[in-house]
Motif scaffolding. Structure first.
Motif, PDB file in Angstrom:
ATOM      1  N   ASP A 255       0.860  -1.232   0.166  1.00 24.38           N
ATOM      2  CA  ASP A 255      -0.023  -0.133  -0.010  1.00 24.38           C
ATOM      3  C   ASP A 255       0.976   1.317  -0.097  1.00 24.38           C
ATOM      4  O   ASP A 255       1.958   1.318   0.600  1.00 24.38           O
ATOM      5  CB  ASP A 255      -1.110  -0.121   1.269  1.00 24.38           C
ATOM      6  CG  ASP A 255      -1.720  -1.122   1.448  1.00 24.38           C
ATOM      7  OD1 ASP A 255      -2.218  -1.509   0.131  1.00 24.38           O
ATOM      8  OD2 ASP A 255      -2.196  -1.759   2.349  1.00 24.38           O
ATOM      9  N   TYR A 256       0.407   2.199  -0.530  1.00 25.79           N
ATOM     10  CA  TYR A 256       1.090   3.733  -0.494  1.00 25.79           C
ATOM     11  C   TYR A 256       0.872   4.150   0.771  1.00 25.79           C
ATOM     12  O   TYR A 256       0.062   3.937   1.733  1.00 25.79           O
ATOM     13  CB  TYR A 256       0.246   4.678  -1.611  1.00 25.79           C
ATOM     14  CG  TYR A 256       0.558   4.406  -2.970  1.00 25.79           C
ATOM     15  CD1 TYR A 256       1.761   4.709  -3.431  1.00 25.79           C
ATOM     16  CD2 TYR A 256      -0.385   3.219  -3.557  1.00 25.79           C
ATOM     17  CE1 TYR A 256       2.157   4.378  -4.931  1.00 25.79           C
ATOM     18  CE2 TYR A 256       0.014   3.093  -4.840  1.00 25.79           C
ATOM     19  CZ  TYR A 256       1.316   3.509  -5.460  1.00 25.79           C
ATOM     20  OH  TYR A 256       1.558   3.170  -6.858  1.00 25.79           O
TER      21      TYR A 256
ATOM     22  N   GLU B 189       2.884  11.345   2.800  1.00 24.46           N
ATOM     23  CA  GLU B 189       3.958  11.703   2.116  1.00 24.46           C
ATOM     24  C   GLU B 189       4.737  12.106   3.309  1.00 24.46           C
ATOM     25  O   GLU B 189       4.714  13.243   3.865  1.00 24.46           O
ATOM     26  CB  GLU B 189       3.785  12.533   1.238  1.00 24.46           C
ATOM     27  CG  GLU B 189       4.998  12.691   0.260  1.00 24.46           C
ATOM     28  CD  GLU B 189       4.876  13.706  -0.713  1.00 24.46           C
ATOM     29  OE1 GLU B 189       5.129  14.839  -0.873  1.00 24.46           O
ATOM     30  OE2 GLU B 189       4.124  13.475  -1.995  1.00 24.46           O
TER      31      GLU B 189
ATOM     32  N   PRO C 180      -1.992   4.484  -7.453  1.00 22.68           N
ATOM     33  CA  PRO C 180      -2.637   3.134  -7.466  1.00 22.68           C
ATOM     34  C   PRO C 180      -3.363   2.833  -8.508  1.00 22.68           C
ATOM     35  O   PRO C 180      -3.467   1.571  -8.832  1.00 22.68           O
ATOM     36  CB  PRO C 180      -3.615   3.488  -6.288  1.00 22.68           C
ATOM     37  CG  PRO C 180      -3.596   4.669  -5.869  1.00 22.68           C
ATOM     38  CD  PRO C 180      -2.331   5.402  -6.271  1.00 22.68           C
TER      39      PRO C 180
ATOM     40  N   CYS D 133       2.568   1.181 -12.867  1.00 26.45           N
ATOM     41  CA  CYS D 133       2.817   0.750 -11.562  1.00 26.45           C
ATOM     42  C   CYS D 133       2.310  -0.596 -11.306  1.00 26.45           C
ATOM     43  O   CYS D 133       2.969  -1.253 -10.662  1.00 26.45           O
ATOM     44  CB  CYS D 133       2.268   1.872 -10.611  1.00 26.45           C
ATOM     45  SG  CYS D 133       2.852   3.487 -10.999  1.00 26.45           S
TER      46      CYS D 133
ATOM     47  N   LYS E  16       6.386   3.357  -0.354  1.00 24.73           N
ATOM     48  CA  LYS E  16       5.673   3.688  -1.411  1.00 24.73           C
ATOM     49  C   LYS E  16       5.107   4.612  -1.555  1.00 24.73           C
ATOM     50  O   LYS E  16       4.142   4.913  -0.419  1.00 24.73           O
ATOM     51  CB  LYS E  16       4.680   2.265  -1.693  1.00 24.73           C
ATOM     52  CG  LYS E  16       4.027   2.173  -3.002  1.00 24.73           C
ATOM     53  CD  LYS E  16       3.370   0.831  -3.045  1.00 24.73           C
ATOM     54  CE  LYS E  16       3.028   0.264  -4.252  1.00 24.73           C
ATOM     55  NZ  LYS E  16       2.686  -1.063  -4.322  1.00 24.73           N
ATOM     56  N   VAL E  17       5.448   5.701  -2.392  1.00 27.63           N
ATOM     57  CA  VAL E  17       4.670   7.045  -2.241  1.00 27.63           C
ATOM     58  C   VAL E  17       3.840   7.258  -3.215  1.00 27.63           C
ATOM     59  O   VAL E  17       4.391   7.260  -4.521  1.00 27.63           O
ATOM     60  CB  VAL E  17       6.056   8.030  -2.016  1.00 27.63           C
ATOM     61  CG1 VAL E  17       5.602   9.590  -2.062  1.00 27.63           C
ATOM     62  CG2 VAL E  17       6.881   7.702  -0.899  1.00 27.63           C
ATOM     63  N   GLU E  18       2.579   7.901  -2.996  1.00 29.94           N
ATOM     64  CA  GLU E  18       1.924   8.109  -4.121  1.00 29.94           C
ATOM     65  C   GLU E  18       2.164   9.481  -4.704  1.00 29.94           C
ATOM     66  O   GLU E  18       2.446  10.587  -3.660  1.00 29.94           O
ATOM     67  CB  GLU E  18       0.429   8.326  -3.577  1.00 29.94           C
ATOM     68  CG  GLU E  18      -0.480   8.772  -4.645  1.00 29.94           C
ATOM     69  CD  GLU E  18      -1.932   8.244  -4.358  1.00 29.94           C
ATOM     70  OE1 GLU E  18      -3.076   8.783  -5.013  1.00 29.94           O
ATOM     71  OE2 GLU E  18      -2.403   7.779  -3.199  1.00 29.94           O
TER      72      GLU E  18
ATOM     73  N   TRP F 276       5.953   7.240 -13.907  1.00 28.17           N
ATOM     74  CA  TRP F 276       5.784   6.264 -12.956  1.00 28.17           C
ATOM     75  C   TRP F 276       5.966   4.860 -13.630  1.00 28.17           C
ATOM     76  O   TRP F 276       5.606   4.645 -14.616  1.00 28.17           O
ATOM     77  CB  TRP F 276       4.291   6.364 -12.380  1.00 28.17           C
ATOM     78  CG  TRP F 276       4.224   7.776 -11.821  1.00 28.17           C
ATOM     79  CD1 TRP F 276       4.901   8.351 -11.194  1.00 28.17           C
ATOM     80  CD2 TRP F 276       2.714   8.307 -11.799  1.00 28.17           C
ATOM     81  NE1 TRP F 276       4.309   9.740 -10.871  1.00 28.17           N
ATOM     82  CE2 TRP F 276       3.231   9.569 -10.976  1.00 28.17           C
ATOM     83  CE3 TRP F 276       1.629   8.212 -12.217  1.00 28.17           C
ATOM     84  CZ2 TRP F 276       1.941  10.360 -10.899  1.00 28.17           C
ATOM     85  CZ3 TRP F 276       0.585   8.769 -11.984  1.00 28.17           C
ATOM     86  CH2 TRP F 276       0.689  10.097 -11.218  1.00 28.17           C
TER      87      TRP F 276
END
Length: 111
Positions: A6-7, A11, A31, A36, A57-59, A75
């Motif tokens: 999961d993101y 952040e 996502p 990705c 895991k960074v959105e 991405w």
């Protein structure tokens, strides 16, 4: 740390990421991003080969400062930091071997 599916809910700042000890793998993406999603098996495989790695895991997207600070344009982009310094980068990895080769440049085999 193992693969993070999961993101992150929040952040981190660039200074917080650079202050983290050891090796940190930043994975920038979204996502809903097909590239990705398609890269996840390769990312999971490479993380399993790199013990002691912290995976974040960074959105990413408009208005997200961490991705801009690292110059992310496509991405997924994976950035490997060691002791806060960028050592390697992989953009849109397709296979685990290609991703491993890109990131292994920074990491000696005994890590």
């Amino acid at each position: 740390m193992t693969y993070r599916a999961d993101y992150l809910p929040t952040e981190p700042t660039r200074s917080a990421v650079e202050a983290m000890p050891g090796r940190v793998l930043l994975e920038f993406g979204a996502p809903w991003c097909g590239h990705c999603q398609g890269a996840q098996a390769a990312i999971r495989d490479v993380i399993a080969r790199m013990p002691g790695l912290t995976h974040l895991k960074v959105e990413d997207g408009k208005g997200r400062p961490l991705g801009r600070a690292f110059g992310v344009r496509l991405w997924p982009t994976l950035v490997l930091l060691e002791q806060g310094q960028e050592r390697a980068r992989a953009v849109r990895p397709v296979t685990a071997n290609a991703l491993h080769d890109a990131l292994a440049v920074a990491s000696p085999p005994d890590h």
